[in-house]
Design a protein around this motif. Structure first.
Motif: not given
Length: 725
Positions: A681-695
């Motif tokens: 998600a643009l706004t990230g997971r609960g742990d703060g990881e927000a990676v927009l690298r998917g296919f």
């Protein structure tokens, strides 16, 4: 900013694929002079009604005021109309720059600049247009768009003037995001009141490429800039203040992209030399066991598929639907959130006790825009439709494995080989299990028994990862585990075992004190110790830490193998998914128990890390995760420049090609799993990881630039590995 006209469905995938290659070429040329004047700004009596013509081409005098670069310009007349003809010269990117005769165009009340184009080339052409402020530099203070036109085709290229939002600063966001360090609201946005120039370009390889520009006008209803930053997430979970190919602006557009993808998948259905498992059909026939197994063939480690064909495992993690993000305490980030209990109730969830960042040790509510968009796109039966579609996507895009953290029902359709993630037991010894806790083995046994009748002994199941990225430390012989035990609480089972081992070795506390250069009053005092004890300058401490570390690791890997094989003897035990630096002694011990060693390697290529084990650990290694930075177009959040957390699209493609080329050549590596299939998600997971690298992005739109690059990688996979030294 990019836009694909919905009137050109047949070419949209090609547009997307070629987009960033052209972008890099344009970047290389942007240092050239961008000055020139042409046409007239027409002041209409009422600018709010109808389009405003920005430029017209009345005479050859106007041509003298156009700045061409590797291009020719001329007027083309047909009846009462005159168009600007722009031709390439066969030397790269053809480009012209048009500036406003009055200095800048004030388009604060307009939504876009629209170019009416005609491709008069003998072949397909990709045309780009870029609106710039006076201060434009690469993506900053500029918006751009593109269109693909077949030979003879006409179309309108629409450059959305994305309003620059107010800059909220990054300090507010620091508690929420793990990797990012800044925010870039000027990238891909403009001040529409100060449009200084329009740059039009296309690639020219032969010199036969040409377009006619029949009109350039401002259209649509806009608002003055700057606009408020919040809310910055639109109703589809996308970044509101940006534009890109495939961005969804209304629910009706899902149908268009769905049809486009269906045609695209039909065009490229399968790598030619793969069998049904994704094994090397054109390669040698090895013994077929009916299940996957590792073997060494001609000096390289391989997996072998159930039919006896060489198999190199390549696939994305997270083949499923999940991309939930917390909304608690930040509801104002979103321009739309439905009411719980309504049509989108299935998209709500709850989270707790994130490991890091703002939501650490908190309870919170989540919402999943990815699921909401799948429902909008495919209807009430979206889960079944998407599961079937995922298998087609994987094969077409060049993947032969469903990697970790994927949807079980998708795996059990048995159309693509898969791996299974086994997670269990509380982490009660740092970020690790305490293997001397009596519940460790019994909980793993109960967890593995849940695989009976589903994945256990399934020929499509490559095997099981048990755990992920546990904290083993980096020292030889798992020394860090002894260091951790020495300072653990007195009731920690690992601490009790450690002290008992020391009693067996030294017999008296005085003997230990002499060897360790310490002054513990008794064994109970050592058991009660909570202070770190360094092994740096005391060989006996280092030796004892390593002895305990070896015992701990042997116990862990032995139990894991026993419990995996007790339930699924036909499937592989794939290890623990190491990460970070690991001493060769650590992998050598793991190799005694694991059928395949798994290792998450986030480097530019895996070569340097894997090479340290050559000649020391002759065992197959499966890369459990790798990846690259986020797509900087779809998020405003940025990492430090040296961290490369946000990359240009071409950098991402180059990294994919280079990483995979190195992995496929390495003699120990038997596969590489990309993290991940779908953007977080643009706004990230609960742990703060927000990676927009998917296919796939949040709207379920494929990143065709990555897809096309990946197809080329897959097409050469087996040839590259078998023919490399």
């Amino acid at each position: 900013m990019w836009y694909i006209s919905r009137t050109h469905a047949a070419t949209a995938e090609v547009i997307y694929i070629n987009l960033h290659r052209c972008e890099d070429s344009r970047m290389a040329l942007r240092t050239g002079c961008m000055v020139g004047v042409v046409g007239l700004l027409l002041a209409l009596a009422n600018p709010l009604h109808g389009a405003i013509d920005l430029v017209r081409f009345d005479s050859r005098n106007d041509l003298e005021q156009i700045q061409p670069q590797a291009a020719r310009v001329d007027l083309s007349r047909s009846g009462q109309t005159t168009a600007l003809r722009m031709s390439g010269v066969g030397s790269g990117v053809a480009k012209i720059t048009i500036t406003c005769s009055g200095g800048v165009w004030d388009l604060s009340e307009r939504e876009a600049i629209v170019l009416s184009l005609h491709n008069v080339s003998p072949g397909r052409l990709l045309v780009q247009a870029r609106a710039e402020n006076p201060t434009a530099e690469y993506r900053q203070d500029a918006c751009q768009s593109l269109i693909g036109l077949d030979a003879g085709e006409r179309g309108e290229l629409r450059v959305r003037l994305v309003r620059r939002p107010e800059d909220p600063g990054y300090d507010y966001f620091k508690p929420f995001f793990m990797y990012t360090r800044g925010i870039a609201v000027r990238e891909g946005t403009v001040d529409p009141a100060r449009i200084a120039r329009l740059v039009i370009s296309f690639e020219s390889a032969s010199g036969d490429e040409a377009i006619e520009i029949h009109s350039i006008r401002a259209d649509g209803q806009g608002v003055p800039a700057p606009v408020p930053f919040f809310p910055f997430v639109d109703q589809f979970g996308q970044y509101k203040h940006a534009d890109w190919p495939g961005k969804i602006y209304g629910p009706e557009q899902f149908e268009y992209w769905k049809k486009l993808e269906a045609a695209e998948l039909e065009r490229a259905a399968n790598p030619g030399d793969w069998n049904e498992f994704g094994g090397y059909e054109a390669g040698p026939q090895l013994p077929a066991s009916g299940f996957f197994y590792p073997t060494k063939y001609q000096g390289k480690w391989w997996l072998v598929d159930p039919k006896g064909r060489l198999f190199w495992s390549y696939g994305p993690t997270g083949v499923g639907f999940e991309a939930a993000s917390p909304i608690t305490d930040r509801e104002h980030w979103f321009e739309w959130l439905p009411q719980p209990g309504g049509e989108f109730d299935f998209c709500f969830g709850r989270g707790s006790n994130a490991r890091f960042m703002y939501y650490r040790d908190k309870q919170y509510v989540t919402f999943d825009f990815s699921k909401a968009n799948l429902y909008r796109k495919y209807g009430p039966d979206w889960t079944n439709i998407v599961r079937e579609l995922q298998h087609r996507r994987l094969r077409s895009w060049g993947f032969n494995t469903i990697a970790n953290w994927s949807d079980t029902q998708t795996m059990l359709m048995r159309k693509t080989p898969y791996v299974v993630a086994i997670h269990f037991h509380r982490m009660n010894f740092g970020h690790h299990h305490d293997v001397f806790d009596g519940e460790f083995q019994s909980e793993l046994r109960r967890r593995m028994e849940r695989e009976i009748g589903t994945t256990a002994n399934d020929p499509w199941n490559i095997g099981y990862f048990v755990d992920n990225e546990l904290d083993w430390g980096v020292d030889p012989n798992y020394r860090a585990l002894g260091w951790r035990a020495a300072q653990a609480p007195p009731d920690q089972p690992a601490k009790i075992r450690f002290v008992n081992d020391l009693k067996d070795k030294y017999t008296t506390i005085e003997a230990l004190n002499q060897a360790w250069q310490k002054q513990f009053a008794s064994w109970d005092a050592l058991l009660a110790n909570r202070e770190p004890i360094s092994s740096a300058d005391v060989p006996a401490v280092r030796e004892d830490y390593e002895a305990f570390g070896i015992k701990f690791a042997q116990t862990y890997f032995r139990i894991c193998r026993e419990e995996v094989k007790r339930v699924a003897p036909k499937n592989l035990y794939l290890g623990v998914r190491f990460h970070g630096h690991k001493d060769p002694t650590q992998l050598a011990l793991a190799a005694k128990f694991c059928d395949v060693i798994s290792y998450n390697i986030y480097d530019r290529t895996p070569t340097a890390r894997a090479n340290q084990y050559l000649g020391k650990v002759d065992h197959p290694i499966l890369i459990g995760e790798w990846g690259f930075g986020s797509d900087y177009v779809q998020t405003p959040f940025r990492g430090r420049p040296e961290e490369d957390k946000t990359w240009t699209p071409q950098q991402r493609v180059d990294h994919l090609r280079n990483y995979m080329a190195a992995a496929m050549r390495h003699p120990l590596i038997v596969g590489a799993h990309f993290f991940q299939m779908r953007d977080q998600a643009l706004t990230g997971r609960g742990d703060g990881e927000a990676v927009l690298r998917g296919f796939l992005n949040v709207a379920d739109t494929p990143n065709y630039l990555l897809v096309e690059a990946n197809r080329k990688v897959a097409a050469e996979l087996y040839k590259s590995r078998t023919e490399s030294p």
